[in-house]
Motif scaffolding. Structure first.
Motif, PDB file in Angstrom:
ATOM      1  N   VAL A 175       0.755  -1.263   0.133  1.00  0.00           N
ATOM      2  CA  VAL A 175       0.066  -0.009   0.173  1.00  0.00           C
ATOM      3  C   VAL A 175       1.142   1.292  -0.107  1.00  0.00           C
ATOM      4  N   PRO A 176       0.333   2.385  -0.476  1.00  0.00           N
ATOM      5  CA  PRO A 176       1.310   3.445  -0.393  1.00  0.00           C
ATOM      6  C   PRO A 176       1.653   3.922   0.813  1.00  0.00           C
ATOM      7  N   ASP A 177       2.428   4.397   1.133  1.00  0.00           N
ATOM      8  CA  ASP A 177       3.296   4.710   2.462  1.00  0.00           C
ATOM      9  C   ASP A 177       2.633   6.239   2.593  1.00  0.00           C
ATOM     10  N   ARG A 178       1.529   6.823   2.893  1.00  0.00           N
ATOM     11  CA  ARG A 178       0.908   8.004   2.875  1.00  0.00           C
ATOM     12  C   ARG A 178      -0.407   7.804   3.434  1.00  0.00           C
ATOM     13  N   PRO A 179      -0.805   9.252   4.125  1.00  0.00           N
ATOM     14  CA  PRO A 179      -2.169   9.133   4.687  1.00  0.00           C
ATOM     15  C   PRO A 179      -3.212   8.669   3.984  1.00  0.00           C
ATOM     16  N   GLY A 180      -4.056   7.505   4.398  1.00  0.00           N
ATOM     17  CA  GLY A 180      -5.280   7.174   3.527  1.00  0.00           C
ATOM     18  C   GLY A 180      -4.648   5.792   2.696  1.00  0.00           C
ATOM     19  N   GLY A 181      -3.190   5.490   2.547  1.00  0.00           N
ATOM     20  CA  GLY A 181      -2.789   4.610   1.671  1.00  0.00           C
ATOM     21  C   GLY A 181      -3.333   3.224   2.104  1.00  0.00           C
ATOM     22  N   LEU A 182      -3.810   2.784   3.583  1.00  0.00           N
ATOM     23  CA  LEU A 182      -4.196   1.615   3.687  1.00  0.00           C
ATOM     24  C   LEU A 182      -5.629   1.353   3.540  1.00  0.00           C
ATOM     25  N   ALA A 183      -6.219   2.677   3.838  1.00  0.00           N
ATOM     26  CA  ALA A 183      -7.644   2.526   3.335  1.00  0.00           C
ATOM     27  C   ALA A 183      -8.317   2.106   2.100  1.00  0.00           C
ATOM     28  N   GLY A 184      -7.337   2.276   0.983  1.00  0.00           N
ATOM     29  CA  GLY A 184      -7.888   1.707  -0.313  1.00  0.00           C
ATOM     30  C   GLY A 184      -8.112   0.145   0.036  1.00  0.00           C
ATOM     31  N   ALA A 185      -7.037  -0.710   0.549  1.00  0.00           N
ATOM     32  CA  ALA A 185      -7.197  -1.976   0.508  1.00  0.00           C
ATOM     33  C   ALA A 185      -8.199  -2.508   1.607  1.00  0.00           C
ATOM     34  N   LEU A 186      -8.528  -1.719   2.680  1.00  0.00           N
ATOM     35  CA  LEU A 186      -9.214  -2.115   3.435  1.00  0.00           C
ATOM     36  C   LEU A 186     -10.744  -2.109   2.796  1.00  0.00           C
ATOM     37  N   THR A 187     -10.867  -0.860   1.976  1.00  0.00           N
ATOM     38  CA  THR A 187     -12.324  -0.783   1.305  1.00  0.00           C
ATOM     39  C   THR A 187     -12.696  -2.018   0.444  1.00  0.00           C
ATOM     40  N   VAL A 188     -11.469  -2.241  -0.264  1.00  0.00           N
ATOM     41  CA  VAL A 188     -11.695  -3.290  -1.385  1.00  0.00           C
ATOM     42  C   VAL A 188     -12.214  -4.535  -0.513  1.00  0.00           C
ATOM     43  N   LEU A 189     -11.582  -5.041   0.621  1.00  0.00           N
ATOM     44  CA  LEU A 189     -11.982  -5.957   1.536  1.00  0.00           C
ATOM     45  C   LEU A 189     -13.489  -5.876   1.980  1.00  0.00           C
ATOM     46  N   GLN A 190     -13.723  -4.856   2.602  1.00  0.00           N
ATOM     47  CA  GLN A 190     -15.050  -4.504   2.843  1.00  0.00           C
ATOM     48  C   GLN A 190     -16.003  -4.835   1.909  1.00  0.00           C
ATOM     49  N   GLU A 191     -15.975  -4.042   0.740  1.00  0.00           N
ATOM     50  CA  GLU A 191     -16.946  -4.410  -0.435  1.00  0.00           C
ATOM     51  C   GLU A 191     -17.074  -5.592  -1.155  1.00  0.00           C
ATOM     52  N   ALA A 192     -15.924  -6.597  -0.624  1.00  0.00           N
ATOM     53  CA  ALA A 192     -16.226  -8.192  -1.250  1.00  0.00           C
ATOM     54  C   ALA A 192     -16.612  -8.776   0.183  1.00  0.00           C
ATOM     55  N   GLY A 193     -16.855  -8.301   1.180  1.00  0.00           N
ATOM     56  CA  GLY A 193     -17.584  -8.933   2.364  1.00  0.00           C
ATOM     57  C   GLY A 193     -16.460  -9.786   2.949  1.00  0.00           C
ATOM     58  N   ILE A 194     -15.142  -9.191   2.921  1.00  0.00           N
ATOM     59  CA  ILE A 194     -14.102 -10.300   3.580  1.00  0.00           C
ATOM     60  C   ILE A 194     -13.665  -9.630   4.984  1.00  0.00           C
ATOM     61  N   ASN A 195     -13.750 -10.328   6.166  1.00  0.00           N
ATOM     62  CA  ASN A 195     -13.659 -10.218   7.446  1.00  0.00           C
ATOM     63  C   ASN A 195     -12.082 -10.184   7.410  1.00  0.00           C
ATOM     64  N   ILE A 196     -11.495  -9.358   8.237  1.00  0.00           N
ATOM     65  CA  ILE A 196     -10.065  -9.218   8.589  1.00  0.00           C
ATOM     66  C   ILE A 196      -9.802  -9.728  10.014  1.00  0.00           C
ATOM     67  N   GLU A 197      -9.182 -10.788  10.255  1.00  0.00           N
ATOM     68  CA  GLU A 197      -8.726 -11.330  11.618  1.00  0.00           C
ATOM     69  C   GLU A 197      -7.655 -10.451  12.448  1.00  0.00           C
ATOM     70  N   TYR A 198      -6.756 -10.109  11.633  1.00  0.00           N
ATOM     71  CA  TYR A 198      -5.966  -9.394  12.277  1.00  0.00           C
ATOM     72  C   TYR A 198      -5.091  -8.845  11.128  1.00  0.00           C
TER      73      TYR A 198
END
Length: 143
Positions: A76-99
């Motif tokens: 993920v891009p090392d900048r503010p909001g960089g992680l949000a993109g990957a998390l949003t993709v997983l959320q929209e795919a209905g995938i739960n993150i354990e950790y």
């Protein structure tokens, strides 16, 4: 795209973490990323290492309770909001993150995030289909 993570059950006693790292060092195993989750009585040390099979065997032989788990490493891009993109993709795919836990690469401006998810293959497909790079084992182990 699957990365092997080593998990070690540790009693909360002085010197246990030092013993793990000594065993790894004695066996020329390099730690690439780590995370510790603890309670008052015990902790779980999660490691990404350069040779997970060798680490598993060395720690088992040293008397540790060890497991191996498949995870994914995502760039993920090392900048503010960089992680949000990957998390949003997983959320929209209905995938739960354990950790998850993260670390920086030495040579780029990207961060690597290690995800443990319920539906590993679906997560990899969703991320890749949305232009998010998942790393191969060899890439992560050789960092």
């Amino acid at each position: 795209m699957r990365i092997k993570q080593i998990s070690i059950f540790l009693e909360n006693k002085s010197g246990r973490l030092a013993k793990v790292t000594s065993v790894l060092g004695e066996n020329s195993i390099n730690i690439r990323a780590l995370s510790i989750a603890d309670t008052t009585d015990f902790g779980i040390l999660r490691l990404i290492v350069n040779d997970p099979d060798k680490a598993f065997n060395a720690l088992k032989e040293a008397g540790f309770t060890v497991t191996s788990t498949d995870v994914i490493a995502v760039e993920v891009p090392d900048r503010p909001g960089g992680l949000a993109g990957a998390l949003t993709v997983l959320q929209e795919a209905g995938i739960n993150i354990e950790y998850l836990y993260a670390f920086l690469q030495k040579a780029t401006n990207a961060a690597l995030v290690v995800f443990r998810v319920e539906q590993l293959d679906e997560a990899i497909n969703a991320l890749q289909n949305n232009g998010i790079r998942t790393l191969e084992e060899k890439e992560v182990y050789s960092l």
